[in-house]
Design a protein around this motif. Structure first.
Motif, PDB file in Angstrom:
ATOM      1  N   PRO A   6      55.663  28.720 -26.801  1.00  9.56           N
ATOM      2  CA  PRO A   6      56.163  29.923 -27.008  1.00  9.56           C
ATOM      3  C   PRO A   6      55.021  30.934 -27.302  1.00  9.56           C
ATOM      4  CG  PRO A   6      57.200  28.114 -28.387  1.00  9.56           C
ATOM      5  CD  PRO A   6      55.969  27.273 -27.417  1.00  9.56           C
ATOM      6  N   GLU A   7      55.283  32.204 -26.935  1.00  9.37           N
ATOM      7  CA  GLU A   7      54.573  33.133 -26.964  1.00  9.37           C
ATOM      8  C   GLU A   7      53.997  33.327 -28.530  1.00  9.37           C
ATOM      9  OE1 GLU A   7      54.681  38.151 -26.478  1.00  9.37           O
ATOM     10  OE2 GLU A   7      55.613  36.901 -25.086  1.00  9.37           O
ATOM     11  N   GLY A   8      52.743  33.751 -28.816  1.00 15.35           N
ATOM     12  CA  GLY A   8      52.104  33.886 -30.029  1.00 15.35           C
ATOM     13  C   GLY A   8      51.335  32.797 -30.355  1.00 15.35           C
ATOM     14  N   PHE A   9      51.444  31.520 -29.816  1.00 15.98           N
ATOM     15  CA  PHE A   9      50.858  30.449 -30.194  1.00 15.98           C
ATOM     16  C   PHE A   9      49.684  30.180 -29.523  1.00 15.98           C
ATOM     17  CE2 PHE A   9      55.058  29.397 -32.059  1.00 15.98           C
ATOM     18  CZ  PHE A   9      54.761  28.575 -33.088  1.00 15.98           C
ATOM     19  N   ALA A  10      48.445  29.583 -30.201  1.00 13.20           N
ATOM     20  CA  ALA A  10      47.468  29.280 -29.621  1.00 13.20           C
ATOM     21  C   ALA A  10      46.952  27.865 -29.916  1.00 13.20           C
ATOM     22  CB  ALA A  10      46.251  30.306 -29.642  1.00 13.20           C
ATOM     23  N   PRO A  11      46.277  27.189 -29.190  1.00 19.27           N
ATOM     24  CA  PRO A  11      45.529  25.967 -29.470  1.00 19.27           C
ATOM     25  C   PRO A  11      44.697  25.934 -30.865  1.00 19.27           C
ATOM     26  CG  PRO A  11      45.246  26.084 -27.319  1.00 19.27           C
ATOM     27  CD  PRO A  11      45.620  27.421 -27.715  1.00 19.27           C
ATOM     28  N   TRP A  12      45.269  25.155 -31.597  1.00 23.12           N
ATOM     29  CA  TRP A  12      44.312  24.827 -33.001  1.00 23.12           C
ATOM     30  C   TRP A  12      43.537  23.909 -32.945  1.00 23.12           C
ATOM     31  CZ3 TRP A  12      45.913  21.448 -37.384  1.00 23.12           C
ATOM     32  CH2 TRP A  12      45.220  21.707 -38.413  1.00 23.12           C
ATOM     33  N   ARG A  13      42.326  24.004 -33.571  1.00 27.26           N
ATOM     34  CA  ARG A  13      41.334  22.834 -33.477  1.00 27.26           C
ATOM     35  C   ARG A  13      41.080  22.629 -34.783  1.00 27.26           C
ATOM     36  NH1 ARG A  13      42.488  22.558 -28.614  1.00 27.26           N
ATOM     37  NH2 ARG A  13      41.398  23.920 -27.137  1.00 27.26           N
ATOM     38  N   LEU A  22      44.084  12.680 -33.776  1.00 23.83           N
ATOM     39  CA  LEU A  22      45.584  13.047 -33.362  1.00 23.83           C
ATOM     40  C   LEU A  22      45.713  14.199 -32.353  1.00 23.83           C
ATOM     41  CD1 LEU A  22      48.435  12.589 -34.236  1.00 23.83           C
ATOM     42  CD2 LEU A  22      48.298  14.404 -36.025  1.00 23.83           C
ATOM     43  N   ALA A  23      44.752  15.098 -32.457  1.00 21.70           N
ATOM     44  CA  ALA A  23      44.986  16.040 -31.227  1.00 21.70           C
ATOM     45  C   ALA A  23      44.628  15.459 -29.917  1.00 21.70           C
ATOM     46  CB  ALA A  23      43.921  17.157 -31.823  1.00 21.70           C
ATOM     47  N   ASP A  24      44.041  14.341 -29.849  1.00 23.94           N
ATOM     48  CA  ASP A  24      43.908  13.402 -28.653  1.00 23.94           C
ATOM     49  C   ASP A  24      45.101  13.107 -28.000  1.00 23.94           C
ATOM     50  OD1 ASP A  24      41.004  13.934 -28.717  1.00 23.94           O
ATOM     51  OD2 ASP A  24      40.757  11.882 -29.617  1.00 23.94           O
ATOM     52  N   LEU A  25      46.206  12.960 -28.840  1.00 20.80           N
ATOM     53  CA  LEU A  25      47.591  12.624 -28.284  1.00 20.80           C
ATOM     54  C   LEU A  25      48.285  13.852 -27.813  1.00 20.80           C
ATOM     55  CD1 LEU A  25      48.885  10.255 -31.195  1.00 20.80           C
ATOM     56  CD2 LEU A  25      47.819   9.731 -28.962  1.00 20.80           C
ATOM     57  N   GLY A  26      47.783  15.138 -28.054  1.00 18.34           N
ATOM     58  CA  GLY A  26      48.586  16.299 -27.782  1.00 18.34           C
ATOM     59  C   GLY A  26      48.007  17.431 -28.542  1.00 18.34           C
ATOM     60  N   THR A  27      48.000  18.617 -27.858  1.00 22.81           N
ATOM     61  CA  THR A  27      47.287  19.865 -28.365  1.00 22.81           C
ATOM     62  C   THR A  27      48.247  20.260 -29.345  1.00 22.81           C
ATOM     63  OG1 THR A  27      46.621  20.574 -26.228  1.00 22.81           O
ATOM     64  CG2 THR A  27      46.878  22.093 -27.978  1.00 22.81           C
ATOM     65  N   LEU A  28      47.714  20.634 -30.584  1.00 21.86           N
ATOM     66  CA  LEU A  28      48.310  21.253 -31.770  1.00 21.86           C
ATOM     67  C   LEU A  28      48.062  22.564 -31.635  1.00 21.86           C
ATOM     68  CD1 LEU A  28      46.769  18.906 -34.510  1.00 21.86           C
ATOM     69  CD2 LEU A  28      49.392  19.106 -33.721  1.00 21.86           C
ATOM     70  N   TYR A  29      49.048  23.455 -32.110  1.00 21.29           N
ATOM     71  CA  TYR A  29      49.197  24.861 -32.096  1.00 21.29           C
ATOM     72  C   TYR A  29      49.457  25.589 -33.229  1.00 21.29           C
ATOM     73  CZ  TYR A  29      49.557  24.148 -26.926  1.00 21.29           C
ATOM     74  OH  TYR A  29      49.253  23.637 -25.640  1.00 21.29           O
ATOM     75  N   ARG A  30      48.775  26.717 -33.281  1.00 21.70           N
ATOM     76  CA  ARG A  30      48.904  27.556 -34.411  1.00 21.70           C
ATOM     77  C   ARG A  30      49.381  29.068 -33.938  1.00 21.70           C
ATOM     78  NH1 ARG A  30      45.483  30.899 -37.656  1.00 21.70           N
ATOM     79  NH2 ARG A  30      46.293  30.954 -39.831  1.00 21.70           N
TER      80      ARG A  30
END
Length: 142
Positions: A6-13, A22-30
């Protein structure tokens, strides 16, 4: 299953070693506007019943709580207690958003809750208590 974000979300590191793994299993977004953390659930997140693993959901809630509280309250914290209620099954393809609210902030303890939502439904509710700790900068991501 859709992979759209969805718009407004970007990858979170995240910065902690566990959350990086955990992020290796799938990208987290913020989403910066309201500090919502999110995840597109995929097959790697499932249990033997084909739904999102409860440990993944609890980890997302704990991380969202810690990250949001540290950012909003400008303190470094650690989780001292968290209770979790699994309300609905989360399926692969679900866009899962973690919404956090601080309920009470004291000098030593902060009380907050997190709702994980998918398609307008509450999937998990977590209530937690965090201890404020001395640190050079306000940080926590689980």
């Amino acid at each position: 299953m859709t992979d759209s974000i969805p718009e407004g979300f970007a990858p979170w590191r995240p910065s902690s070693p566990f959350m990086t793994h955990l992020a290796d299993l799938g990208t987290l977004y913020r989403r910066d506007a309201d500090s919502v953390l999110a995840l597109r659930v995929n097959e790697a997140h499932t249990n033997m019943h084909g739904m999102a693993h409860g440990g993944l959901l609890a980890t997302l809630a704990d991380s969202a709580l810690g990250h949001t509280i540290a950012e909003q309250a400008q303190v470094s914290i650690v989780t001292v207690q968290m209770s979790v209620e699994y309300l609905n099954a989360v399926q692969p393809g679900d866009w899962l958003q973690a919404h956090v609210q601080i309920d009470k902030q004291g000098k030593r303890l902060i009380y907050a809750h997190c709702l994980l939502r998918a398609d307008g439904r509450v999937m998990l509710k977590a209530n937690a208590v965090f201890a404020v700790r001395a640190a050079p900068s306000p940080v926590s991501d689980g």
